[in-house]
Design an enzyme around this catalytic site. Structure first.
Site, PDB file in Angstrom:
ATOM      1  CG  HIS A  34      -1.974  -1.107   1.140  1.00  0.00           C
ATOM      2  ND1 HIS A  34      -2.804  -1.432   2.185  1.00  0.00           N
ATOM      3  CD2 HIS A  34      -2.289  -1.986   0.152  1.00  0.00           C
ATOM      4  CE1 HIS A  34      -3.580  -2.450   1.842  1.00  0.00           C
ATOM      5  NE2 HIS A  34      -3.280  -2.810   0.616  1.00  0.00           N
TER       6      HIS A  34
ATOM      7  CB  CYS B  19       6.528  17.612 -14.508  1.00  0.00           C
ATOM      8  SG  CYS B  19       5.445  17.029 -13.206  1.00  0.00           S
TER       9      CYS B  19
ATOM     10  N   GLY C 290      -1.489 -10.313  12.174  1.00  0.00           N
ATOM     11  CA  GLY C 290      -2.159  -9.051  12.506  1.00  0.00           C
ATOM     12  C   GLY C 290      -2.927  -8.442  11.359  1.00  0.00           C
TER      13      GLY C 290
END
Ligand SMILES: [Zn+2]
Length: 249
Positions: free
Chosen positions: A121, A152, A189
């Site tokens: 993620h 940019c 977990g």
């Protein structure tokens, strides 16, 4: 079976495994004081994820998104890896093909010493250009002003996966490949509800891996686990690595 017997059994399997893969989720960081997202009293029960963690939310109010991420980065900077993170980092020291995949974005595995962590993620510690994806290190906020991309001039955003965005293809491919070629898979977990990360334990299992679940509460993965330890990662993983060390040293 008692917890001790389960730990011994896991170490028996570790000792004959060539390749070990671990997937970690929010529960591992919760012990470091980092709030979970999807629990009933987690972050997304109090805040609107579409305002704070989506492309539309960023376009309509980048300052609001940035103040939210600054708040979270501060929490992470003020927290420490816990014994679960450190125990997982120790596996890298042994002559074992050990791979760590995480759904967490807090960088605590790396701070505990884990290397080559596959971050499904992304990471809130890292930033990138909204236009050209150039990675930007260091400060992005100057007072209240947002810095722009030096390449940019685009807006800079956190390098995390937002709602509605695809997971990074190379990370997910690597994670799937590792999962299908591993002898032993730890699901630690994680509620095993968010796809495609949730598929990884099942990919491992269907390719012959032994599946271990470390979680104080039952999840939808529990029925598929070969061995379950109903403890937090911070309690279970140090027990496993200590027993493993005793046997290999
Ligand atoms: Zn750019």
């Amino acid at each position: 079976m008692t917890t001790n017997e389960r730990i011994n059994k896991i170490v028996d399997i570790l000792l004959v495994s060539n390749s070990v893969t671990a997937l970690t989720g929010a529960g591992v960081s919760a012990e470091s004081g980092i709030a979970t997202f999807r629990d009933p009293d987690g972050i997304w029960s109090k805040f609107n994820p579409l305002e704070l963690a989506s492309i539309d939310g960023f376009i309509s109010n980048p300052e609001r998104v940035w103040s939210w991420y600054q708040y979270r980065v501060n929490i992470v900077n003020n927290s420490k890896p816990n014994p679960g993170h450190y125990a997982l980092a120790e596996f890298h020291k042994y002559n074992l093909d050990f791979n760590l995949i995480t759904q967490n974005v807090d960088g605590l595995h790396q701070r505990a010493g884990s290397e080559n962590v596959i971050e499904l993620h992304g990471s809130i510690i890292r930033n990138k250009c909204f236009n050209c994806n150039q990675i930007h290190e260091g400060a992005v906020i100057n007072g209240n002003l947002l810095n722009n991309c030096k390449r940019c001039n685009g807006l800079i955003r956190p390098d995390v996966i937002w709602f509605g965005e695809m997971l990074p293809e190379s990370e997910i491919n690597t994670a799937q490949k590792l999962s299908s070629n591993t002898d032993l898979f730890f699901s630690i977990g994680t509620s095993a509800e968010v796809y495609p990360a949730a598929d990884l334990p099942l990919i491992a299992k269907s390719n012959g891996a032994i599946l271990i679940e470390i979680n104080p509460v039952k999840t939808q993965l529990s029925n598929f686990a070969d061995i379950r330890i109903e403890l937090t990662s911070g309690k279970a993983m140090p027990l496993i690595i200590e027993e493993y060390k005793k046997r290999v040293e």
